[in-house]
Write a protein that holds these residues in place. Structure first.
Motif: not given
Ligand code: MEZ
Length: 531
Positions: A177-198
């Motif tokens: 839930k906290s990581v989803a919040w971070l994404e919502r406020i704009g934090v850009i985290l690394n993703k893999d080729e399927n757009d899942d979190f790396a």
């Protein structure tokens, strides 16, 4: 510590590392068994050096084993003794937050959104903290083969099975839930080729669980947290203003804090219904003379203030020495080389060109193993004071091909480049650096200390990580507990009145011989204080 001097023959030393690389890349090192681990820890880990510890002489934990620095700070003269409070600068608020790092900012956002009037005071600038320096990422169980239960078990095992189980359960369950919040406020985290979190694997973890923004995760998060905070006009932020002491009423409840205004050189009171300490750790106390990876403000102030006001502490005799602190180039002494380098396959190599430990075991054991190599003469001496072992970063480009190191670790690449060291081509010299305080203030599931209306969050809190935190669990803790503490402190504040203010609790201090002329320390004596 003995070894061969680096300056005498640096090219030869570097050749030994590159020459053994091919053989090492084929080598697999098993985890040490529990008995060996215990033996190495007891002999080489600083938590077992009795000289570094003493017992508290007063307060709720009187008699408890703690590091000498903490015992001396709580039993030194308070900086508010004889201080004149500028009443004209004093004011009231609902929730007072002390500290402008990830935990403090998160708590401020949630407390404000829950309807409280929020004031945040911070010793230096907003964002100046260990959070902004975080590199490797945060652990969160979102992989298909993972779950909060597995995350819980790994963290318990890493912590020596003494973690506060309730706090740890809250941490792992709320991670996604906290990581989803971070994404919502704009934090850009690394993703893999399927757009899942790396996802990467941290030391002591059984699953790939680290989400990250290259090697500047903390910077990316802090940038967005500050944006989010400044959108909320109602939050009052006061920079360059550390807390000198807490204020209490006649029942011992917390009623705010005495704050120092560095700019105008005076003290003022903030009377608050609830107070949240988010003051971070204490790496800059340099326990055992170790260099530190920490921000200059990490001097344990909140813990000292809270203990004096009646809060309890746990595990203040347990510290984390990150295995790979820089020892050369010397301008970077103590700074962190992220564990992610080892989780991607970076080797630790002694003066004989040998690997000596499985690099992805828990930090306490890897750090103790490096200290062992150096003590037993297989280290590489920089000078008479500092010795280290190599961290073979170029091996990553060879194993992964292409420009892996520069792309995956751009911040680290640039940091070393400033001092003429190309980490794609040369290994770096490392030794354990004081990185994290495993212990701290004892809190309940709402983040409240034993002092009513006084909350704490982040590194200043102990218990969650037991006696050895896993990589990435502290960054996660800031957002999970920042939210919980912010909401709970706001709710309490909405239901109580402001109290009377006094520093009477300081009368219980029993002074001891101390290296500190006053406390809290606020800043180490080697830093510029011309603000
Ligand atoms: O949690 C940490 O301490 C961390 C992620 C550090 C690192 O090695 O990058």
């Amino acid at each position: 510590m003995s070894g061969t001097k680096l300056s005498e023959n640096i090219d030869k030393r570097l050749f030994e590392v590159s020459n053994s690389r091919e053989k090492r890349l084929q080598q697999k090192i098993e985890d040490a068994d529990d008995k060996t681990k215990q033996e190495v820890l007891r002999k080489y880990h600083p938590d077992y050096i009795d000289d570094l510890f003493t017992q508290l002489n007063s307060g709720v934990n009187k008699g408890k084993r703690v590091v000498k620095e903490f015992a001396e700070l709580v039993s030194s003269r308070s900086i508010v003794e004889n201080a004149k409070i500028d009443q004209s600068a004093s004011f009231d608020t609902d929730v007072l937050i002390v500290g402008g790092g990830g935990a403090g900012i998160t708590a401020a956002i949630f407390a404000h959104d829950a309807g409280a009037e929020v004031t945040l005071v911070t010793k230096l600038r907003l964002g100046d903290s260990n959070t902004i320096m975080a590199q490797g990422g945060l652990q969160v169980s979102i992989g298909r083969d993972d779950s909060p239960i597995i995350h819980f078990k790994d963290s318990m095992k890493g912590g020596g099975n003494v973690n506060d189980a309730e706090l740890l359960r809250i941490l792992v369950e709320n991670g996604p839930k906290s990581v989803a919040w971070l994404e919502r406020i704009g934090v850009i985290l690394n993703k893999d080729e399927n757009d899942d979190f790396a996802l990467k694997k941290g030391g002591g973890a059984s699953r790939n669980r680290l989400v990250y923004a290259k090697d500047y995760t903390g910077l990316e998060i802090t940038r967005n947290l500050i944006n989010e905070l400044t959108k909320r006009e109602g939050i009052k932020v006061i920079e360059f203003s550390p807390v000198a002491e807490l204020l209490t009423d006649k029942n011992g409840n917390c009623t705010g804090a005495v704050v120092i205004d560095y700019d105008n050189d005076h003290f003022f009171n903030v009377r608050a219904k609830t107070t949240i300490l988010a003051t971070g750790g204490s790496g800059r106390l340099h326990i055992g003379g170790f260099p530190s990876s920490n921000h200059f403000g990490s001097t344990g102030d909140g813990m000292v203030n809270a203990y004096r006001a009646g809060a309890e502490v746990v595990d203040m005799d347990s510290f984390q020495y990150h295995p790979t602190g820089v020892v050369f180039p010397s301008q970077m002494l103590g700074l962190l080389v992220t564990e992610a380098i080892r989780s991607e396959g970076g080797h630790l190599v002694n003066a004989l060109g040998e690997r000596f430990v499985n690099e992805t075991q828990t930090r306490d054991f890897v750090a103790a193993s490096i200290i062992k190599e150096c003590r037993e003469g297989r280290g590489i001496a920089v000078d008479d004071k500092y010795t280290g072992v190599w961290l073979d970063i170029p091996a990553l480009d060879i194993a992964n091909g292409g420009d892996f190191v520069r792309k995956r670790f751009p911040a680290m690449f640039r940091q070393f480049k400033r001092f003429g060291w190309d980490i794609r081509k040369k290994p770096v010299l490392v030794f354990p650096t004081l990185h994290y305080q495993n212990g701290g203030l004892k809190v309940d599931r709402y983040g409240e200390t034993a002092v009513k209306n006084l909350y704490a969050v982040g590194e200043t809190v102990g218990g969650i990580h037991g006696r050895n935190r896993l990589m990435g669990n502290s960054l996660l803790e800031l957002f999970v507990f920042g939210e919980i503490v912010g909401l709970n402190a706001a709710e309490r504040a909405n239901n109580i009145d402001l109290g009377e203010v006094s520093t009477e609790h300081l009368k219980s201090i029993k002074y001891i011989k101390s290296q500190y002329s006053s406390s809290p320390l606020l800043l180490p004596d080697y830093i510029r204080k011309d603000f």
